[in-house]
Design a protein around this motif. Sequence first.
Motif, PDB file in Angstrom:
ATOM      1  N   SER A  47       0.843  -1.201   0.000  1.00 48.14           N
ATOM      2  CA  SER A  47       0.000   0.000   0.000  1.00 48.14           C
ATOM      3  C   SER A  47       0.877   1.251   0.000  1.00 48.14           C
ATOM      4  O   SER A  47       1.146   1.843   1.031  1.00 48.14           O
ATOM      5  CB  SER A  47      -0.955   0.012   1.201  1.00 48.14           C
ATOM      6  OG  SER A  47      -0.250  -0.157   2.409  1.00 48.14           O
ATOM      7  N   PRO A  48       1.352   1.632  -1.203  1.00 50.48           N
ATOM      8  CA  PRO A  48       2.213   2.816  -1.323  1.00 50.48           C
ATOM      9  C   PRO A  48       1.516   4.072  -0.790  1.00 50.48           C
ATOM     10  O   PRO A  48       0.303   4.214  -0.925  1.00 50.48           O
ATOM     11  CB  PRO A  48       2.466   2.933  -2.831  1.00 50.48           C
ATOM     12  CG  PRO A  48       1.455   2.069  -3.495  1.00 50.48           C
ATOM     13  CD  PRO A  48       1.067   1.019  -2.515  1.00 50.48           C
ATOM     14  N   HIS A  49       2.299   4.953  -0.186  1.00 49.58           N
ATOM     15  CA  HIS A  49       1.788   6.159   0.458  1.00 49.58           C
ATOM     16  C   HIS A  49       1.031   7.069  -0.519  1.00 49.58           C
ATOM     17  O   HIS A  49       1.456   7.241  -1.656  1.00 49.58           O
ATOM     18  CB  HIS A  49       2.979   6.920   1.061  1.00 49.58           C
ATOM     19  CG  HIS A  49       2.587   8.202   1.710  1.00 49.58           C
ATOM     20  ND1 HIS A  49       1.762   8.251   2.817  1.00 49.58           N
ATOM     21  CD2 HIS A  49       2.884   9.490   1.416  1.00 49.58           C
ATOM     22  CE1 HIS A  49       1.576   9.516   3.162  1.00 49.58           C
ATOM     23  NE2 HIS A  49       2.246  10.279   2.337  1.00 49.58           N
ATOM     24  N   ARG A  50      -0.082   7.598  -0.059  1.00 52.96           N
ATOM     25  CA  ARG A  50      -0.817   8.574  -0.874  1.00 52.96           C
ATOM     26  C   ARG A  50      -0.674   9.959  -0.268  1.00 52.96           C
ATOM     27  O   ARG A  50      -1.256  10.265   0.756  1.00 52.96           O
ATOM     28  CB  ARG A  50      -2.313   8.225  -0.921  1.00 52.96           C
ATOM     29  CG  ARG A  50      -2.616   7.087  -1.832  1.00 52.96           C
ATOM     30  CD  ARG A  50      -4.079   6.873  -2.061  1.00 52.96           C
ATOM     31  NE  ARG A  50      -4.268   5.516  -2.556  1.00 52.96           N
ATOM     32  CZ  ARG A  50      -4.195   5.197  -3.848  1.00 52.96           C
ATOM     33  NH1 ARG A  50      -4.006   6.128  -4.745  1.00 52.96           N
ATOM     34  NH2 ARG A  50      -4.342   3.944  -4.223  1.00 52.96           N
ATOM     35  N   GLU A  51       0.106  10.780  -0.940  1.00 54.48           N
ATOM     36  CA  GLU A  51       0.355  12.121  -0.442  1.00 54.48           C
ATOM     37  C   GLU A  51      -0.795  13.055  -0.832  1.00 54.48           C
ATOM     38  O   GLU A  51      -1.313  12.965  -1.929  1.00 54.48           O
ATOM     39  CB  GLU A  51       1.648  12.614  -1.096  1.00 54.48           C
ATOM     40  CG  GLU A  51       2.358  13.709  -0.358  1.00 54.48           C
ATOM     41  CD  GLU A  51       3.667  14.034  -1.067  1.00 54.48           C
ATOM     42  OE1 GLU A  51       3.882  15.195  -1.386  1.00 54.48           O
ATOM     43  OE2 GLU A  51       4.457  13.095  -1.325  1.00 54.48           O
TER      44      GLU A  51
END
Lengths: 646, 209
Positions: A382-386
Amino acid sequence: MSPLSSGKKGSRHLFMGNEAIARGALEAGVRVVAGYPGTPASEIIENLAKIAKEGSRKLYVEWSVNEKVALEVASAASFAGLPTMAVMKQPGLNVAADYLLHLSGSGVRGPMVLVSADDPGALSSVNEGETRYYAKLMEIPLLEPGDFQEAKDMTTWAFKLSDTIKNVVLLRTVTRLSHASGTVVLGEIPENGSNAFFKHDGFILDPNEGAILSPPVEYKHTEQQRKLKIAEALFEDSPFNTYTGPEKPELLIITSSICSLYSKEAVSILGVRDRVGILKLGTTWPLPPKRLLKHLSSCDHIFIVEEVLPFLEDEVKILAAEHGKTLGAKFFYGKKEGYLPMVGEMNPDKVAAALSRILAMPQPGMDDVYKKRATEISFAGSPHREATFCPGCPHRASFWTLNTALSMDNRNGFVCGDIGCYSMAVLPAGFSTLKTLHAMGSGTGVASGFGKLGGFGMSQPVLSVCGDSTFFHSAIPPLVNAIHHHSNMTLVVLDNSGTAMTGFQPHPGLEKDAMGNVAEKIDIPEVCRALGAEVRVCDPFDVSESRQVLLDLMDRDGVKVLVLKQSCALSPEKKSLKKYTMSVDQSLCAGENCGCNRLCTRIFACPGLIWDKENNRSRIDEVVCAGCGVCSSICPKGAIMKKEAV
Amino acid sequence: MPELTLKHDPYNLIITGVGGQGNVMTSRAVGNMLSLLGFHVTIGETFGASQRGGSVMSHVRISKDSSWSPQIPSGHAHMVVSMEPSETIRVLKDFGNRDVKVITNTRPFYPVGVISGQISYPSDDDIRTWISELTSKAWFLNATEKAVAIGDPILGNVIMAGALAGTGELPLDREVFHTIMASRFSGDILQKNLDAYAFGVESVLSRKI
């Protein structure tokens, strides 16, 4: 028609907390409602404005210029005998506080409720300010709904209480109640009531027919405190204060607001219903002493569950100390004892963890093996959502202009920030351009101060930003201040034609009001010119012109205003309309070999631009791109092409 | 009407995705259906800045007799319905457990960091393996693709709601869905919503996914 206005008595509905409050006000026969937009309070007025627009009942709703004016507008209706309500998020209560002090001193006529919404954990704020202390400070009653049904019922009852004591009643909600939804059974909405008439010819101290004012202060203050005593007496038997649990619990939880549901959950998770009692208080200022003493005498161990500051905790401890002789010593488990934090919002886990510590039980929570594995997977899975500005957002273009102009100017200038979507420019999304961030309108006030520091050798250019709604809310007085005092600063108004962050509520710069009626439009550049500022207006999508104008303004002394005018990308009239069709000329883009350090995808970073790793080139995502055309002016190779969309 | 029962009380449903995908709409539709059937429904949402392309989550609590906290305790989800595959994993990290079930849309919605090449997005195979490992039962379907075929990507939400009904985990009735949709839409739009819902139900019942 929405069930909010047409729902029949006894029918069940799934209502958002804010809808429940709106319905509660309708059931109390509210006639006038005023407020200023702010998450998490906005939907109360939005829903009532829709109902006012339907025209089926006499109701006036307005988005006032700021919260102090909203409170003043709402109070006028009360003075004329009508049920009225003012609505704001907690920081707005700070703005309205000066008037509230005097209003609570003078008292009211028609029932008047003030709704203030706190945001513990600052989910959509830059503070976690407290409403509850205002009730104590202003000496007015405080009600705090603990669920959705109570949000409605308590609002209706708040009007009754106000009518009984003839003073303002404060109703506090929080984000997790206002923005959550739950089951609500409706009551009756009364027929339209009496006409408005302000009686002012009577004896000056006559509360019903005299002038309405806060002096003579000692007399009125005594009256105010007598009213609060009446509320206290009514609170003793209030159905909004409930107890669930054994007659003699091992541990007594005292709680209020949404924390009552977290407490219920924690007791349920630990399976200690037969050991722990929950006293849920809906009337939290003044606290009902007899009711509390009854419960305090049933148990020596007290766990207080509330969000942010220890308001309840302090008051319960004071009461216990005052009655120490009869109650005996009590053991308290609260924030001051370190069982719960004094910052951030609560949740069932935090309450359950504290409860297990008090009861010396194993701490509940996730299975360790599962948690460990799920956490490992989430690193890659779950790659970071900026958080970032939307594709086509004028703020990205404006901050690109501000940031690059400050670099080119090369005097270490800076921008004082303000409240809105553009607050995100403290982050890389806005190239970390903002260097101060506080209250509504404060950017310009702070800039006015910085702009006077030349006498102390400061030669950095001073800028501030504010949105169009913020301009009217509270940037005009600091602008006047700066001009009057010959401060050196440049105000950049980011005018996106609406109160965009909270959902496009209208403001005085637009031609319509909350109810959709035609309104008088007040022109921001004209206001600034009339005050004596040098004013320029640019389209932020024209980056080179905006930047040149800004550089010129920064070079001059005095107060300058640059209005960057371009509608929000999400505004209803603009949504899904593309001005340009964008493309990247793959033969011109030099990718990693360019030397630009991937300016477009790495720094400018609009979600409409994609880095194509395999081909070592940038691309446009046709689905995401809003077609604003701004990126074409940032590419040093001129590889990003724009063509008028058909 | 037969006595409706819940597998757990409260039943904890999480609906997740990315801001703008229509999470709030789905949780409201599911909540309204269960509320019409007489259940106490509590929905906690994320609002505000998180809407701008960030992760969003709705916590739906369903109970026979009372309101529950709008935040589900960690590790206590019974079912996760996800509009975005990597968001499924994010939710499982905090709310998952060995018995949890998942329905996930397989169409990725890339974060800005992925678009700009700063971080990478997991492969479809990895996502399926990981989600299966962390759940007792997982359904994967490309709801977005089907929604586009029906006529609007936003219908992906309706497909997911239909899929949830198809699992039989909650007493979600097709007629109740019809009633709710008919109160808001008519004609072609209503039909598209009904088609999307039916597709979701069938996808799960036919076990093709």
